[in-house]
Design a protein around this motif. Structure first.
Motif, PDB file in Angstrom:
ATOM      1  N   UNK A  37       0.844  -1.202   0.000  1.00 27.10           N
ATOM      2  CA  UNK A  37       0.000   0.000   0.000  1.00 27.10           C
ATOM      3  C   UNK A  37       0.875   1.246   0.000  1.00 27.10           C
ATOM      4  N   UNK A  38       1.919   1.217   0.816  1.00 27.45           N
ATOM      5  CA  UNK A  38       2.828   2.357   0.883  1.00 27.45           C
ATOM      6  C   UNK A  38       3.416   2.652  -0.499  1.00 27.45           C
ATOM      7  N   UNK A 139       0.292  10.248   6.468  1.00 28.99           N
ATOM      8  CA  UNK A 139       0.178  10.159   7.919  1.00 28.99           C
ATOM      9  C   UNK A 139      -0.720   9.003   8.355  1.00 28.99           C
ATOM     10  N   UNK A 140      -1.744   8.708   7.531  1.00 29.36           N
ATOM     11  CA  UNK A 140      -2.544   7.514   7.824  1.00 29.36           C
ATOM     12  C   UNK A 140      -1.654   6.282   7.907  1.00 29.36           C
ATOM     13  N   UNK A 141      -0.815   6.127   6.882  1.00 34.42           N
ATOM     14  CA  UNK A 141       0.083   4.973   6.863  1.00 34.42           C
ATOM     15  C   UNK A 141       1.129   5.054   7.971  1.00 34.42           C
ATOM     16  N   UNK A 148       1.426  -0.383  14.432  1.00 39.04           N
ATOM     17  CA  UNK A 148       1.482  -1.841  14.408  1.00 39.04           C
ATOM     18  C   UNK A 148       2.863  -2.322  14.866  1.00 39.04           C
ATOM     19  N   UNK A 149       3.881  -1.569  14.461  1.00 40.86           N
ATOM     20  CA  UNK A 149       5.222  -1.933  14.892  1.00 40.86           C
ATOM     21  C   UNK A 149       5.345  -1.809  16.403  1.00 40.86           C
TER      22      UNK A 149
ATOM     23  N   UNK B 237      -6.796   5.043   3.758  1.00 39.63           N
ATOM     24  CA  UNK B 237      -6.127   4.222   2.741  1.00 39.63           C
ATOM     25  C   UNK B 237      -7.074   3.628   1.710  1.00 39.63           C
ATOM     26  N   UNK B 238      -8.337   3.354   2.087  1.00 41.10           N
ATOM     27  CA  UNK B 238      -9.264   2.813   1.087  1.00 41.10           C
ATOM     28  C   UNK B 238     -10.420   3.771   0.807  1.00 41.10           C
ATOM     29  N   UNK B 239     -10.346   4.976   1.358  1.00 40.25           N
ATOM     30  CA  UNK B 239     -11.476   5.899   1.248  1.00 40.25           C
ATOM     31  C   UNK B 239     -11.213   6.911   0.142  1.00 40.25           C
ATOM     32  N   UNK B 240     -11.952   6.818  -0.968  1.00 40.75           N
ATOM     33  CA  UNK B 240     -11.692   7.732  -2.084  1.00 40.75           C
ATOM     34  C   UNK B 240     -11.834   9.200  -1.671  1.00 40.75           C
TER      35      UNK B 240
END
Lengths: 205, 538
Positions: A37-38, A139-141, A148-149, B237-240
């Motif tokens: 995803x990143x 920032x979400x990621x 998670x880490x 991440x999945x939200x358009x």
């Protein structure tokens, strides 16, 4: 009258180690999904990721990297010490690893805290109004992956706690070091993932 | 009265009195055989819930318009039906029940490599099941996204998604732990002399399956976590609306969920590969081809996920590639079918219930597989996408494949597991009624799909009425067959005639131990010599 029969406990250090490696594979794929995803979003939002990475505190990141690298070393040394039958040294080194992990978490806490104070957290008004979509994704990621880490650090602490107690008690010893070795393997994984997270979020700008 | 001098192997695993009493001696047992039965009973319970939901759906579709439920309820019913059937029944199905029970015995071991982890897997499974069920019982409305939890609806809908998503995540964790346990068991605990090429085929398929469980499940795990985080925090991440891409969700979801189809079908094929040589009294034809095709399916299965998304938006190159790869997977599956048929050729076939199920498996699996090629081809896929045809296809493969194999396996190993024989007449009647109902239930859906009836609607046009009535009637017949099968098995487990050690004259190791097996399976760990093998029939 009924008598409980203790059948031989099956002990297979090689098997336990294979098991740990397999678990590590599955952990790598867990993070693998996030790395995919990143990379997709980095490719699509190159400039925004560049801008957002500038917001992160490189010093704290570098410090935490150093802490984890040292802790990986100390837990490896602890295993060697145990194999050389130096129980005291092994315990001391394991305790140092334990403390380093906690320091890592404290740093992380303050690092996240500063971001929160600046209004940078998922769903904040500030992010919605001031930031581009790419920065929101960054920032979400960032929060998901470092969060998670951090959870894995906590899991590592629990495993190390078990190892520490068992070494104290003497059930993990030079002839039977598998638990400590597996704790070490797991800890190296936690370290390794950070080694990838650090450049991805802090260094590549 | 227990004599104090008893060793664990004097009594069967069913009678063995461990540290705990009553129910505890089951739910705290680390014996792989008891854990296998724990899974069997929990799955049977959940399966009946899933069947009831399926029946409700078919009843709704007996006539156009509202019959017994509103559109919203129908959405909830197909979602919960899917989540239960996929995540709790067919994915863990054969590995958790028969893998746990038979794997250690078939490779000549006393237990799996990590018995405590094995028990933990069951507890994690139960926790996941409770989480999913709780999404129905509490909160504002049952999940209504379908079992695929597609973004962005899964975090926009007001229904109670979080417990269902976390439940699916937790169930995945149980699956990973079981896979890990089996890989280590197979690597480390095979009996002396049992080389890789002498290992029976059911363990082989469990091995391929375990690798998929281990390497594919974490990807869907993290994807589901992201959907949950999207719901709670809005990470984007999945939200358009926030810059994310919902198509990426579909990719990540199917990267796991397509290999998961092979998690379901491989052990099913494995069980069939045990049943057919036993009831043909003949060496399995092309042992190495079956092993190679197992591993090939496990491997190529990772690279075909895109065929679920031909209409979602994908480059032409990606579409061709995924389509070709999908066709490639059909080859190893077809190899297996040829091997099974060749095994029967000139064998002395013993027509028993497990063999009927195996024959039924081959029949429905071929229909399911060939219809898979129809939806795997680009041109026809666009036409059939999201129609009843797809529903028919995957019920033939997933329910037909896994279900027939499961029932075949349970009749095959029933004498070993419970130490008693089932009533063969009733078992055969059950098979016949079940199979008739199955074909009547799902075959019309191929036709309906080709006529253009979409899936996942509680309503349809009048022109689809006749075929839908046939399908609903089929669901009743199939359920009747199911009831006969289950009652017969329950009664036989209690009061059937005592089973001998080897009722089918099988040659794999589980037929060398008493029925039911003692706690540690073998008094002495068996050894394979130069000429021994799993299928050495005269």
């Amino acid at each position: 009258m009924s008598q409980v029969i203790q059948h031989d406990e099956h002990y297979d250090p090689e098997g336990s180690k294979i098991g740990m490696w397999l678990f590590i594979f599955s952990e790598l794929l867990l993070f693998g999904g996030l790395f995919i995803i990143y990379s997709v979003y980095r490719y699509l939002n190159h400039d925004a990721f560049h801008m957002a990475a500038g917001e992160l505190n490189l010093t704290v990141g570098a410090l935490n990297t150093l802490i984890l690298l040292v802790s990986s070393m100390t837990i490896a040394m602890s295993t060697t010490a145990l194999q050389k039958k130096q129980k005291g040294t092994a315990i001391l080194l394991l305790e140092i690893t334990f403390i380093l992990a906690i320091i890592f978490l404290i740093n992380k806490y303050f690092e996240w805290g500063v971001k929160f104070d600046h209004g940078i957290f998922p769903g904040s008004e500030y992010m919605k109004e001031e930031m581009s979509q790419g920065e929101v994704l960054f920032f979400g990621l960032y929060f998901v992956m470092t969060g998670l880490h951090a959870l894995h650090i906590v899991a590592g602490l629990v495993i190390m706690g078990f190892a520490l107690a068992r070494v104290h008690k003497g059930t993990v010893h030079a002839g039977r070091p598998t638990l400590l070795e597996n704790a070490g393997l797991y800890w190296h994984l936690v370290d390794l993932i950070w080694i990838f997270l650090f450049p991805l979020f802090y260094l590549i700008t | 009265m227990q004599a104090s001098s008893k060793t664990p192997n004097d009594v069967s695993y069913l009678e063995y009195q461990g540290k705990h009493k009553g129910l505890w001696k089951w739910i705290l047992s680390t014996d792989h055989k008891r854990i296998g039965l724990l899974y069997l009973y929990s799955m049977m319970t959940l399966f009946l819930v899933g069947v009831t939901l399926g029946l409700a759906m078919k009843f709704e579709l007996i006539a156009p318009g509202k019959t017994i439920m509103e559109a919203k309820d129908y959405n909830a019913v197909f979602t919960v039906h899917g989540v239960i059937m996929i995540f709790m029944i067919v994915i863990p199905g054969l590995p958790a029940v028969f893998g746990n029970f038979m794997l250690p015995i078939m490779i000549g071991a006393k237990d799996v490599a990590f018995p405590k982890l094995n028990l933990l897997s069951w507890w994690v499974y139960i926790a996941g099941a409770i989480l999913v069920i709780s999404s129905v019982l509490f909160g504002d409305g049952s999940p209504d996204t379908g079992w695929t939890f597609y973004a962005p609806y899964s975090f926009k809908t007001g229904s109670n998604m979080l417990p269902a998503i976390f439940g699916a995540f937790v169930l995945g964790f149980s699956s990973i732990l079981t896979g890990l346990n089996f890989i280590v068991t197979i690597h480390r605990m095979r009996a002396p002399g049992m080389t890789w090429t002498k290992m029976p085929l059911f363990p082989w398929t469990l091995y391929g399956t375990a690798w998929i469980q281990l390497l594919a499940t974490p990807v869907v795990g993290i994807t589901l976590v992201l959907v949950a985080l999207e719901r709670i925090f809005g990470i984007g991440v999945f939200d358009p609306a926030l810059g994310g891409d919902p198509i990426l969700y579909q990719h990540l979801f199917w990267i796991y969920s397509h290999p998961a189809v092979y998690v379901m079908i491989l052990p099913a094929m494995g069980a069939i590969s045990e049943i057919i040589p036993t009831f043909s009294q003949k060496h399995i034809f092309g042992y190495k081809a079956i092993v190679a095709s197992t591993l090939a399916i496990a491997f190529v299965g990772y690279f075909v996920w895109g065929h679920h998304m031909f209409t979602s938006g994908m480059s032409g190159t990606a579409q061709y590639t995924f389509s070709i790869l999908t066709f490639l997977v059909a080859i190893p599956s077809a190899i297996k079918v040829f091997n099974w048929i060749s095994t029967m050729y000139k064998g002395s076939i013993n027509l028993q219930t497990p063999f009927y199920w195996a024959a039924g498996f081959i029949f429905v699996f071929m229909i399911g597989g060939l219809s898979g090629l129809v939806v795997g081809a680009l041109a026809t896929n666009v036409y059939l996408h999201d129609t009843a045809f797809v529903v028919a296809h995957f019920h033939f493969i997933v329910f037909g494949g896994v279900g027939f194999s499961f029932f075949g396996a349970i009749h095959y190993w029933f004498p070993k597991m419970f130490g008693r024989m089932y009533d063969a007449t009733w078992a055969n009647i059950g098979w016949l009624i079940f199979t008739t109902g199955f074909l009547a239930l799902y075959s019309p859906m191929f036709y309906l799909g080709m006529q253009g009836m979409p899936r996942r609607y509680y309503d349809y046009l009048e022109e689809f009425h006749a075929a839908n009535i046939l399908s609903t009637l089929g669901s009743w017949v199939m359920t009747l067959g199911l009831i006969i099968i289950l009652i017969n098995l329950f009664r036989s487990a209690k009061s059937g005639p005592i089973a001998p050690k080897d009722p089918w004259k099988g040659k794999t190791l589980e037929w060398t131990v008493p029925s039911p097996p003692p706690l540690e399976n073998f008094d002495q760990i068996p050894e394979y010599h130069e000429k021994d093998g799993p299928y050495e029939y005269q």
